[in-house]
Write an enzyme that holds these catalytic residues in place. Structure first.
Site, PDB file in Angstrom:
ATOM      1  N   ASP A 339      72.659  97.374  54.770  1.00 17.66           N
ATOM      2  CA  ASP A 339      72.093  97.674  53.615  1.00 17.66           C
ATOM      3  C   ASP A 339      70.379  97.405  53.258  1.00 17.66           C
ATOM      4  O   ASP A 339      70.066  96.466  52.714  1.00 17.66           O
ATOM      5  CB  ASP A 339      72.680  97.116  52.334  1.00 17.66           C
ATOM      6  CG  ASP A 339      72.405  95.735  52.143  1.00 17.66           C
ATOM      7  OD1 ASP A 339      72.220  94.905  53.250  1.00 17.66           O
ATOM      8  OD2 ASP A 339      72.379  95.140  50.863  1.00 17.66           O
ATOM      9  N   THR A 340      69.720  98.387  53.596  1.00 18.07           N
ATOM     10  CA  THR A 340      68.255  98.415  53.562  1.00 18.07           C
ATOM     11  C   THR A 340      67.482  99.411  52.912  1.00 18.07           C
ATOM     12  O   THR A 340      68.202 100.678  52.930  1.00 18.07           O
ATOM     13  CB  THR A 340      67.578  97.936  55.010  1.00 18.07           C
ATOM     14  OG1 THR A 340      68.452  96.922  55.561  1.00 18.07           O
ATOM     15  CG2 THR A 340      66.448  97.538  55.205  1.00 18.07           C
ATOM     16  N   ALA A 341      66.343  99.249  52.519  1.00 17.78           N
ATOM     17  CA  ALA A 341      65.618 100.603  52.247  1.00 17.78           C
ATOM     18  C   ALA A 341      64.162 100.525  52.705  1.00 17.78           C
ATOM     19  O   ALA A 341      63.496  99.524  52.544  1.00 17.78           O
ATOM     20  CB  ALA A 341      65.406 100.580  50.592  1.00 17.78           C
ATOM     21  N   GLN A 421      66.394 102.051  57.337  1.00 16.78           N
ATOM     22  CA  GLN A 421      67.557 101.363  57.023  1.00 16.78           C
ATOM     23  C   GLN A 421      68.658 101.346  58.127  1.00 16.78           C
ATOM     24  O   GLN A 421      68.306 101.910  58.929  1.00 16.78           O
ATOM     25  CB  GLN A 421      68.371 101.940  55.882  1.00 16.78           C
ATOM     26  CG  GLN A 421      69.600 101.259  55.574  1.00 16.78           C
ATOM     27  CD  GLN A 421      70.797 102.317  55.529  1.00 16.78           C
ATOM     28  OE1 GLN A 421      70.687 103.247  56.315  1.00 16.78           O
ATOM     29  NE2 GLN A 421      71.633 101.941  54.555  1.00 16.78           N
TER      30      GLN A 421
END
Length: 526
Positions: A339-341, A421
């Site tokens: 879960d990354t941006a 991500q």
């Protein structure tokens, strides 16, 4: 699905269109790339709350025309001062969810202050304004947030403070329904007024810790007060005519550099992009890089990491010579979150920012701290409880981190800003993107849109599976399986591949932006 936006002066790319527009609005107000980057970061914390937030970490690569060099900022938090392995006695591992997984201080807010203090032209209050507005008045509930809310609904129901925000009226919001985060808006306003000190030492810090304590948390006010990120020199290697930069450990950014060092030993001009040979070489180069990473990566303050050896061209040549073009090699890797941006900004003066932020798993720990609206990361759950493991839990320690923004320079000027991500997939997707652009001349939109792969475990799935998108030629997939890859043909545009974004600066100084069709993102240039 392939689309590249070309700007004459500036470019903002991010995995959510509202965050990209927020960054562009800051540039139009007279802010620079650093101001815009913090605005995008804060906006993503609001409009992409399943992926990132104030309770998470971030890593930054910056290029300032004033410095004329690339710098890195490590915005990851350390474990609490009371967090020893004895705390989890009787457990085989640290819980991945819930309050017990909250054992590291969130570092993102500190990184905003560091970037603005060093390079910004606007105040924190000014750059937080778009995020405050979207938290206060709401925004359309995105496709990606909807899918992740459906997937994690049971987790979100456990903590009442979390459920009140993400499952309002005990239901999953509809696609494009107005989604408001009133408490988070109040917190952002407090940040605008009191700044970094309010988050780590002030009344807001007290409320965060009080809520965690009520829920059984182990972080203290002292842990928050003692937090400090750090500016550091990036790692780099040459690839063809470019100098590639990554943030240093505790990030696994060096994996991306190792893979390129290995691939440099092959003449990719003789290997068609998208062929069996292309995919096999990339996968095998990355697998060997992962193998070394698993043995050494942790907080370098606690354990020496032999980067000089790992990034040497001679070592890469040894690995390249060991790759069999017809046989896949088995190695063990580790389960990591996704879960990354990732976002990037280029302004008209030539300043560039490549940054990435995360809560670790989707919705992090699943725990919101009282009425702050802040969902806390579970990054510390990646520590090992095995005292012989290089990444074993110790007090005041930074854990193995998957966040890795990248930047490529040519003739000592930023040329390509890229990242994605996707946890374990980050160095894999980065390697695909940069080879497609440098070796095959693809524009940013095509580089991120063409079929991709992800090898190895993602959290919750213990395997050496090679997930590959269904658009890849069936003959190529059959060849990969014949070589021994455990191929799983997934959807044509599958979210497991991550959400990548790219900026390219061409010879004329025009800026080209490409965003992933697998995301809700946008490239905004002018």
């Amino acid at each position: 699905m392939n689309k590249t936006i070309v700007g004459a002066k500036t470019m903002v790319v991010s995995p959510h269109y509202l965050a990209s527009q927020a960054g562009n609005s800051i540039l139009q107000k007279g802010g620079n790339a650093f101001d815009a980057a913090v605005a995008v970061s804060a906006c993503l914390a609001v409009v992409y709350p399943h992926m990132t937030g104030l309770g998470g970490d971030s890593f930054w690569l910056t290029y300032s025309v004033m410095d004329q060099k690339v710098r890195a900022y490590n915005g990851s938090g350390r474990s609490g001062s009371k967090l020893t392995r004895e705390v989890f006695k009787g457990k085989k591992s640290i819980p991945h969810r819930g309050v017990e997984s909250i054992i590291t201080v969130p570092g993102m807010v500190d990184s905003w202050d560091a970037v603005l203090t060093e390079y910004g032209q606007l105040s924190l209050a000014e750059v937080l304004e778009p995020a405050i507005q979207y938290a206060s008045i709401g925004f359309p509930f995105s496709k990606d947030q909807h899918e992740n809310t459906v997937k994690n609904a049971d987790l979100l129901r456990i903590d009442p403070d979390t459920a009140a925000i993400f499952l309002p009226n005990e239901r999953i919001p509809d696609l494009n329904e107005r989604f408001v985060q009133t408490n988070l808006a109040t917190t952002l306003k407090d940040l605008a007024r009191y700044g970094r000190e309010g988050f780590y030492k002030g009344e807001l810090a007290a409320r965060i810790i009080s809520s965690l304590k009520e829920k059984g948390g182990m972080l203290t006010l002292e842990d928050f007060a003692n937090h400090q990120g750090m500016w550091t020199d990036p790692l780099s290697t040459s690839y063809r005519e470019y100098q590639i930069y990554q943030v240093p450990p505790n990030s696994h950014g060096f994996v991306g550099l190792m893979a390129l060092n290995i691939l440099e030993n092959f003449d990719l001009s003789l290997i068609p992009e998208g062929s069996y040979e292309y995919y096999h070489l990339l996968v095998e180069s990355l697998k060997r890089s992962f193998q070394d990473r698993n043995a050494v990566l942790t907080d370098p303050d606690f354990h020496s990491i032999p980067l000089e050896q790992l990034l040497s061209k001679s070592y890469a040549k040894e690995i390249a010579d060991s790759i069999d073009l017809h046989i896949a090699r088995d190695i063990q890797t580790q389960s990591v979150g996704s879960d990354t941006a990732y976002a990037a900004i280029m302004d008209e003066e030539g300043n560039a920012v490549s940054f990435i932020q995360s809560l670790y798993f989707e919705f992090g720990s699943g725990v919101v701290t009282g009425n702050t609206g802040i969902i806390m990361q579970n990054r510390g759950s990646f520590f090992s409880l095995d005292e012989s493991h290089v990444n074993c839990l110790e007090p005041n320690k930074r854990t193995f981190h998957t966040l890795m923004p990248a930047m490529a320079l040519k003739n000592e000027r930023p040329r390509i800003l890229y990242g994605t991500q996707g946890g374990e997939g980050q160095p894999q997707t980065q390697t695909v993107i940069i080879t497609r652009m440098i070796d095959y001349g693809m524009d940013p939109g095509r580089a991120v849109s063409e079929p991709r792969f992800v090898w190895g475990r993602t959290w919750g799935a213990d395997s050496q599976e090679l997930k590959i998108e269904g658009r890849v030629n069936l003959n190529v997939i059959e060849q990969l399986a014949k070589a021994g890859h455990l191929v799983n043909r997934v959807k044509e545009f599958d979210g497991v591949m991550g959400h990548a974004n790219v900026i390219l600066i061409d010879d004329q100084g025009f800026v080209h932006g490409g965003v992933d069709p697998r995301s809700d993102g946008a490239a905004v240039g002018r």
